[in-house]
Write a protein that holds these residues in place. Structure first.
Motif, mmCIF file in Angstrom:
data_model
loop_
_atom_site.group_PDB
_atom_site.id
_atom_site.type_symbol
_atom_site.label_atom_id
_atom_site.label_comp_id
_atom_site.label_asym_id
_atom_site.label_seq_id
_atom_site.Cartn_x
_atom_site.Cartn_y
_atom_site.Cartn_z
ATOM 1 N N MET A 1 0.827 -1.159 0.040
ATOM 2 C CA MET A 1 0.009 -0.055 -0.167
ATOM 3 C C MET A 1 1.004 1.103 0.118
ATOM 4 N N THR A 2 0.666 1.815 -1.039
ATOM 5 C CA THR A 2 1.505 3.233 -0.987
ATOM 6 C C THR A 2 1.157 4.323 0.074
ATOM 7 N N TYR A 3 2.094 5.148 0.401
ATOM 8 C CA TYR A 3 2.018 6.074 1.455
ATOM 9 C C TYR A 3 0.711 6.895 1.209
ATOM 10 N N ALA A 4 0.389 7.449 0.141
ATOM 11 C CA ALA A 4 -0.652 8.094 -0.308
ATOM 12 C C ALA A 4 -2.045 7.352 -0.022
ATOM 13 N N ASN A 5 -1.973 6.212 -0.385
ATOM 14 C CA ASN A 5 -3.087 5.259 -0.436
ATOM 15 C C ASN A 5 -3.337 5.026 1.102
ATOM 16 N N LEU A 6 -2.551 4.737 1.713
ATOM 17 C CA LEU A 6 -2.593 4.466 3.166
ATOM 18 C C LEU A 6 -3.085 5.649 3.955
ATOM 19 N N MET A 7 -2.686 6.677 3.615
ATOM 20 C CA MET A 7 -3.175 7.963 4.170
ATOM 21 C C MET A 7 -4.685 8.077 3.951
ATOM 22 N N ASN A 8 -4.903 8.254 2.704
ATOM 23 C CA ASN A 8 -6.104 8.557 2.224
ATOM 24 C C ASN A 8 -7.328 7.547 2.909
ATOM 25 N N PRO A 45 15.366 6.564 15.327
ATOM 26 C CA PRO A 45 15.529 7.412 14.114
ATOM 27 C C PRO A 45 15.080 6.329 12.828
ATOM 28 N N TYR A 46 15.098 4.980 13.286
ATOM 29 C CA TYR A 46 14.703 4.022 12.382
ATOM 30 C C TYR A 46 13.198 4.540 11.760
ATOM 31 N N PHE A 47 12.369 5.060 12.664
ATOM 32 C CA PHE A 47 11.040 5.396 12.224
ATOM 33 C C PHE A 47 10.940 6.816 11.516
ATOM 34 N N ARG A 48 11.748 7.438 11.202
ATOM 35 C CA ARG A 48 11.830 8.653 10.552
ATOM 36 C C ARG A 48 11.942 8.549 9.086
ATOM 37 N N GLN A 49 11.340 8.936 8.296
ATOM 38 C CA GLN A 49 11.368 8.804 6.819
ATOM 39 C C GLN A 49 12.886 9.226 6.219
ATOM 40 N N PRO A 57 12.115 8.762 -1.752
ATOM 41 C CA PRO A 57 11.832 8.650 -0.073
ATOM 42 C C PRO A 57 11.506 6.983 0.070
ATOM 43 N N GLY A 58 12.141 6.833 1.239
ATOM 44 C CA GLY A 58 11.898 5.350 1.868
ATOM 45 C C GLY A 58 10.537 5.270 2.265
ATOM 46 N N PHE A 59 10.420 4.233 3.069
ATOM 47 C CA PHE A 59 9.120 3.905 3.686
ATOM 48 C C PHE A 59 8.772 5.084 4.697
ATOM 49 N N SER A 60 7.383 5.549 4.907
ATOM 50 C CA SER A 60 7.087 6.440 5.857
ATOM 51 C C SER A 60 7.051 5.803 7.282
ATOM 52 N N PRO A 61 7.165 6.609 8.296
ATOM 53 C CA PRO A 61 6.775 5.977 9.601
ATOM 54 C C PRO A 61 5.411 5.247 9.757
ATOM 55 N N HIS A 62 4.386 5.769 9.132
ATOM 56 C CA HIS A 62 3.191 5.410 8.817
ATOM 57 C C HIS A 62 3.050 3.989 8.183
ATOM 58 N N GLN A 63 3.839 3.936 7.373
ATOM 59 C CA GLN A 63 4.056 2.553 6.657
ATOM 60 C C GLN A 63 4.582 1.352 7.442
ATOM 61 N N LYS A 64 5.731 2.005 8.146
ATOM 62 C CA LYS A 64 6.408 1.125 9.084
ATOM 63 C C LYS A 64 5.664 0.567 10.181
ATOM 64 N N VAL A 65 4.991 1.396 10.791
ATOM 65 C CA VAL A 65 4.141 0.897 11.795
ATOM 66 C C VAL A 65 3.031 0.026 11.621
ATOM 67 N N ASN A 66 2.342 0.446 10.584
ATOM 68 C CA ASN A 66 1.141 -0.053 9.763
ATOM 69 C C ASN A 66 1.349 -1.525 9.708
ATOM 70 N N VAL A 67 2.650 -1.765 8.949
ATOM 71 C CA VAL A 67 3.020 -3.271 8.567
ATOM 72 C C VAL A 67 3.220 -3.871 9.684
ATOM 73 N N LEU A 93 10.676 -7.749 8.441
ATOM 74 C CA LEU A 93 11.371 -8.467 9.755
ATOM 75 C C LEU A 93 12.170 -7.247 10.430
ATOM 76 N N GLU A 94 13.073 -6.528 9.962
ATOM 77 C CA GLU A 94 13.704 -5.632 10.600
ATOM 78 C C GLU A 94 12.734 -4.588 11.194
ATOM 79 N N THR A 95 11.535 -4.192 10.447
ATOM 80 C CA THR A 95 10.866 -3.064 11.221
ATOM 81 C C THR A 95 9.958 -3.664 12.519
#
Length: 154
Positions: A1-8, A45-49, A57-67, A93-95
């Motif tokens: 799920m892309t960042y924009a899709n997740l946010m929407n 800092p791992y959870f900062r984009q 841009p890498g995965f957003s904090p929202h994407q990491k916590v969501n997964v 797994l790292e996340t």
């Protein structure tokens, strides 16, 4: 799920899903998710984009916590996240590992402490009111005999 899709779908003011939908899908209220997200970002800092070597841009904090929360809430295997969230098994797994370490660091004093006598008294009263007297002894298994217990543990 892309960042924009997740946010929407879940996080924007006019998101597709209601608060009830959010709670059902994430097993928590949106404000709790946001608090956890904010707390892990502040500590780790791992959870900062960040940007990758190509400047994307890498995965957003929202994407990491969501997964991470989806894997924990539903027992989803890390390799299934690639199909739905475009996150590799290794990254998932790292996340997950980073998340768990950070959650313990952030919340251990508040939620992961050993119970004190006041806590135990409250739990015993609650259990007795529900017909489970002796619950605390059952939880710590101190009343069980373990015939094959190693002698060094006895």
């Amino acid at each position: 799920m892309t960042y924009a899709n997740l946010m929407n779908k879940f996080f924007n003011p006019n998101s597709m899903y209601t608060e009830e939908d959010f709670r059902r899908r994430f097993q928590m209220r949106r404000h709790v998710f946001e608090r956890v997200l904010r707390d892990v970002q502040q500590v780790n800092p791992y959870f900062r984009q960040k940007r990758d070597r190509a400047g994307c841009p890498g995965f957003s904090p929202h994407q990491k916590v969501n997964v991470t929360l989806r894997m924990m809430a539903y027992g989803s295997p890390a390799n299934s996240m690639d199909e739905t969230h475009s996150m590799s098994e290794f990254t998932c797994l790292e996340t997950l590992q980073q998340f768990c370490v950070t959650i313990v660091q952030v919340y251990k004093d508040e939620y992961l402490r050993k119970p004190n006598q006041k806590d135990l008294d409250r739990l015993i009263r609650k259990a007795e009111n529900r017909g489970f007297s002796g619950m605390i002894g059952s939880l710590d298994c101190m009343h069980w005999d373990w015939k094959n217990c190693p002698t060094r543990w006895q």
